[in-house]
Write a protein that holds these residues in place. Structure first.
Motif, PDB file in Angstrom:
ATOM      1  N   GLU A  85       0.792  -1.176  -0.008  1.00  0.00           N
ATOM      2  CA  GLU A  85      -0.013   0.067  -0.014  1.00  0.00           C
ATOM      3  C   GLU A  85       0.637   1.272   0.104  1.00  0.00           C
ATOM      4  O   GLU A  85       1.783   1.428   0.725  1.00  0.00           O
ATOM      5  N   GLU A  86       0.259   2.180  -0.893  1.00  0.00           N
ATOM      6  CA  GLU A  86       1.112   3.455  -0.757  1.00  0.00           C
ATOM      7  C   GLU A  86       0.069   4.543  -0.860  1.00  0.00           C
ATOM      8  O   GLU A  86      -0.991   4.329  -1.167  1.00  0.00           O
ATOM      9  N   GLU A  87       0.428   5.731  -0.110  1.00  0.00           N
ATOM     10  CA  GLU A  87      -0.424   6.937  -0.048  1.00  0.00           C
ATOM     11  C   GLU A  87       0.333   8.347  -0.624  1.00  0.00           C
ATOM     12  O   GLU A  87       1.593   8.147  -0.525  1.00  0.00           O
ATOM     13  N   TYR A  88      -0.398   9.014  -1.341  1.00  0.00           N
ATOM     14  CA  TYR A  88       0.096  10.174  -1.958  1.00  0.00           C
ATOM     15  C   TYR A  88      -0.765  11.073  -1.620  1.00  0.00           C
ATOM     16  O   TYR A  88      -1.880  11.313  -1.349  1.00  0.00           O
ATOM     17  N   PHE A  89       0.002  12.585  -1.441  1.00  0.00           N
ATOM     18  CA  PHE A  89      -0.762  13.692  -0.962  1.00  0.00           C
ATOM     19  C   PHE A  89      -1.683  13.985  -2.180  1.00  0.00           C
ATOM     20  O   PHE A  89      -1.457  14.008  -3.362  1.00  0.00           O
ATOM     21  N   TRP A  90      -2.882  14.352  -1.829  1.00  0.00           N
ATOM     22  CA  TRP A  90      -4.100  14.823  -2.526  1.00  0.00           C
ATOM     23  C   TRP A  90      -4.292  16.178  -2.264  1.00  0.00           C
ATOM     24  O   TRP A  90      -4.954  16.411  -1.150  1.00  0.00           O
ATOM     25  N   GLY A  91      -5.128  16.969  -3.391  1.00  0.00           N
ATOM     26  CA  GLY A  91      -5.571  18.129  -3.014  1.00  0.00           C
ATOM     27  C   GLY A  91      -6.312  18.996  -4.149  1.00  0.00           C
ATOM     28  O   GLY A  91      -5.756  18.598  -5.238  1.00  0.00           O
ATOM     29  N   HIS A 151      -7.507   1.879  -5.788  1.00  0.00           N
ATOM     30  CA  HIS A 151      -7.453   3.092  -5.271  1.00  0.00           C
ATOM     31  C   HIS A 151      -8.509   3.294  -4.293  1.00  0.00           C
ATOM     32  O   HIS A 151      -9.734   2.749  -4.188  1.00  0.00           O
ATOM     33  N   SER A 152      -8.031   4.535  -3.381  1.00  0.00           N
ATOM     34  CA  SER A 152      -8.957   5.068  -2.552  1.00  0.00           C
ATOM     35  C   SER A 152      -8.524   6.370  -2.150  1.00  0.00           C
ATOM     36  O   SER A 152      -7.604   6.848  -2.314  1.00  0.00           O
ATOM     37  N   LEU A 153      -9.704   7.161  -1.878  1.00  0.00           N
ATOM     38  CA  LEU A 153      -9.671   8.705  -1.600  1.00  0.00           C
ATOM     39  C   LEU A 153      -9.882   8.824  -0.415  1.00  0.00           C
ATOM     40  O   LEU A 153     -10.945   8.528   0.508  1.00  0.00           O
ATOM     41  N   MET A 154      -8.926   9.591   0.399  1.00  0.00           N
ATOM     42  CA  MET A 154      -9.230  10.151   1.876  1.00  0.00           C
ATOM     43  C   MET A 154      -9.292  11.599   1.805  1.00  0.00           C
ATOM     44  O   MET A 154      -8.258  12.323   1.634  1.00  0.00           O
ATOM     45  N   ASP A 193     -13.328  13.156   8.156  1.00  0.00           N
ATOM     46  CA  ASP A 193     -12.484  11.569   7.969  1.00  0.00           C
ATOM     47  C   ASP A 193     -13.394  10.766   7.147  1.00  0.00           C
ATOM     48  O   ASP A 193     -14.183  10.070   7.622  1.00  0.00           O
ATOM     49  N   LEU A 194     -13.149  11.250   5.721  1.00  0.00           N
ATOM     50  CA  LEU A 194     -13.825  10.360   4.755  1.00  0.00           C
ATOM     51  C   LEU A 194     -12.873   9.822   3.944  1.00  0.00           C
ATOM     52  O   LEU A 194     -11.983  10.238   3.615  1.00  0.00           O
ATOM     53  N   VAL A 195     -13.460   8.408   3.572  1.00  0.00           N
ATOM     54  CA  VAL A 195     -12.737   7.419   2.926  1.00  0.00           C
ATOM     55  C   VAL A 195     -13.713   6.929   1.928  1.00  0.00           C
ATOM     56  O   VAL A 195     -14.715   6.537   2.519  1.00  0.00           O
ATOM     57  N   PHE A 196     -13.379   6.937   0.469  1.00  0.00           N
ATOM     58  CA  PHE A 196     -13.929   6.360  -0.593  1.00  0.00           C
ATOM     59  C   PHE A 196     -13.199   5.431  -1.441  1.00  0.00           C
ATOM     60  O   PHE A 196     -12.002   5.859  -1.895  1.00  0.00           O
ATOM     61  N   VAL A 207     -12.614  26.934  -2.031  1.00  0.00           N
ATOM     62  CA  VAL A 207     -12.388  26.002  -0.835  1.00  0.00           C
ATOM     63  C   VAL A 207     -11.397  25.126  -1.223  1.00  0.00           C
ATOM     64  O   VAL A 207     -11.545  24.414  -2.455  1.00  0.00           O
ATOM     65  N   HIS A 208     -10.639  24.538  -0.278  1.00  0.00           N
ATOM     66  CA  HIS A 208      -9.474  23.687  -0.546  1.00  0.00           C
ATOM     67  C   HIS A 208      -9.903  22.339   0.026  1.00  0.00           C
ATOM     68  O   HIS A 208      -9.889  22.416   1.214  1.00  0.00           O
ATOM     69  N   LEU A 209      -9.868  21.383  -0.675  1.00  0.00           N
ATOM     70  CA  LEU A 209     -10.200  20.056   0.087  1.00  0.00           C
ATOM     71  C   LEU A 209      -8.930  19.213  -0.107  1.00  0.00           C
ATOM     72  O   LEU A 209      -7.968  19.115  -1.017  1.00  0.00           O
ATOM     73  N   VAL A 210      -8.259  18.686   1.105  1.00  0.00           N
ATOM     74  CA  VAL A 210      -6.949  18.134   1.464  1.00  0.00           C
ATOM     75  C   VAL A 210      -6.956  16.657   1.886  1.00  0.00           C
ATOM     76  O   VAL A 210      -7.887  16.513   2.740  1.00  0.00           O
ATOM     77  N   GLY A 211      -6.118  15.804   1.497  1.00  0.00           N
ATOM     78  CA  GLY A 211      -6.416  14.449   1.886  1.00  0.00           C
ATOM     79  C   GLY A 211      -5.071  13.720   1.345  1.00  0.00           C
ATOM     80  O   GLY A 211      -4.239  14.035   1.215  1.00  0.00           O
ATOM     81  N   ALA A 212      -5.546  12.336   0.929  1.00  0.00           N
ATOM     82  CA  ALA A 212      -4.493  11.428   0.459  1.00  0.00           C
ATOM     83  C   ALA A 212      -5.125  10.613  -0.503  1.00  0.00           C
ATOM     84  O   ALA A 212      -6.357  10.041  -0.624  1.00  0.00           O
ATOM     85  N   HIS A 213      -4.449  10.140  -1.514  1.00  0.00           N
ATOM     86  CA  HIS A 213      -4.818   9.053  -2.528  1.00  0.00           C
ATOM     87  C   HIS A 213      -4.012   7.936  -2.214  1.00  0.00           C
ATOM     88  O   HIS A 213      -2.903   7.900  -2.336  1.00  0.00           O
ATOM     89  N   GLY A 214      -4.717   6.914  -1.798  1.00  0.00           N
ATOM     90  CA  GLY A 214      -4.228   5.450  -1.599  1.00  0.00           C
ATOM     91  C   GLY A 214      -4.315   4.637  -2.721  1.00  0.00           C
ATOM     92  O   GLY A 214      -5.336   4.595  -3.561  1.00  0.00           O
ATOM     93  N   VAL A 215      -3.170   3.710  -2.889  1.00  0.00           N
ATOM     94  CA  VAL A 215      -2.853   2.680  -3.942  1.00  0.00           C
ATOM     95  C   VAL A 215      -2.421   1.517  -3.379  1.00  0.00           C
ATOM     96  O   VAL A 215      -1.537   1.740  -2.797  1.00  0.00           O
TER      97      VAL A 215
END
Length: 199
Positions: free
Chosen positions: A26-32, A64-67, A115-118, A134-142
């Motif tokens: 599993e890897e996570e990347y910065f997302w916004g 893929h997953s979006l947090m 704390d949302l995960v898709f 509006v800025h939405l900030v999270g992580a993109h998981g692979v």
């Protein structure tokens, strides 16, 4: 009179042996993203340009997953402006879910922790009220799943065969020889003894 106890239901345990090794990486990347008057809606769909059927041979299929962790109303927004953010995604049993995820007010509540995960794409995010930004900030998981043969199982099988051979050599059935035992003949009653003779 005591009631007889009902019989227990049998409990079965099924053990499946396999020689394949599953490795999950599993890897996570910065997302916004940014929502404003020009961009009222964005769609998160990483598999849109990379269908599962067109993967290369030997390459694992990524999941893929979006947090989403934070929603921030920019300092550029006017004083007292309200920004309302909506999300639309796929829920259980392929149901379509559309709901509000954040309401921000400049000067009062301009930042909100989420704390949302898709896990299923696509996900649509909309600015349904206000101009933002509006800025939405999270992580993109692979997550990648690799499959390979487990070499340790062959070593264990070889060790087991060697141990079985040793057991076969040690467990030798040796039976003692049959000995013939001579039984002394008991003189019959009434017969004269050979030692005494007749008087």
């Amino acid at each position: 009179m005591a009631t007889p106890a009902s019989p227990r239901r049998p409990h079965f345990i099924f053990i499946v042996q396999t020689h394949f090794l599953h490795i999950m990486v599993e890897e996570e990347y910065f997302w916004g993203v940014q929502l404003d008057s020009k961009t009222k809606e964005i769609e998160w769909n990483p598999e849109k340009n990379f269908p599962k059927e067109e993967k290369e041979d030997g390459m694992p299929i990524p999941r893929h997953s979006l947090m989403i962790k934070q929603a921030i109303l920019s300092h550029e927004a006017a004083e007292g402006e309200m920004a309302v953010i909506e999300a639309e995604a796929v829920g259980y049993a392929q149901s379509n879910i559309k709901t509000l995820i954040s309401v921000l007010v400049q000067g009062k509540d301009h930042q909100r922790s989420l704390d949302l995960v898709f896990h299923d794409a696509p996900v649509k995010l909309r600015l349904i009220k206000g101009s933002g930004p509006v800025h939405l900030v999270g992580a993109h998981g692979v997550a990648y799943r690799y499959m390979g043969e487990d070499d340790s199982s062959d070593d264990e099988d070889g060790m087991g065969e060697e141990m079985d051979d040793e057991d076969d050599e040690e467990e030798v059935d040796v039976k003692p020889p049959n000995k013939k035992i001579k039984k002394e003949e008991t003189p019959a009653k009434g017969s004269p003894s050979k030692r005494g003779g007749k008087k």
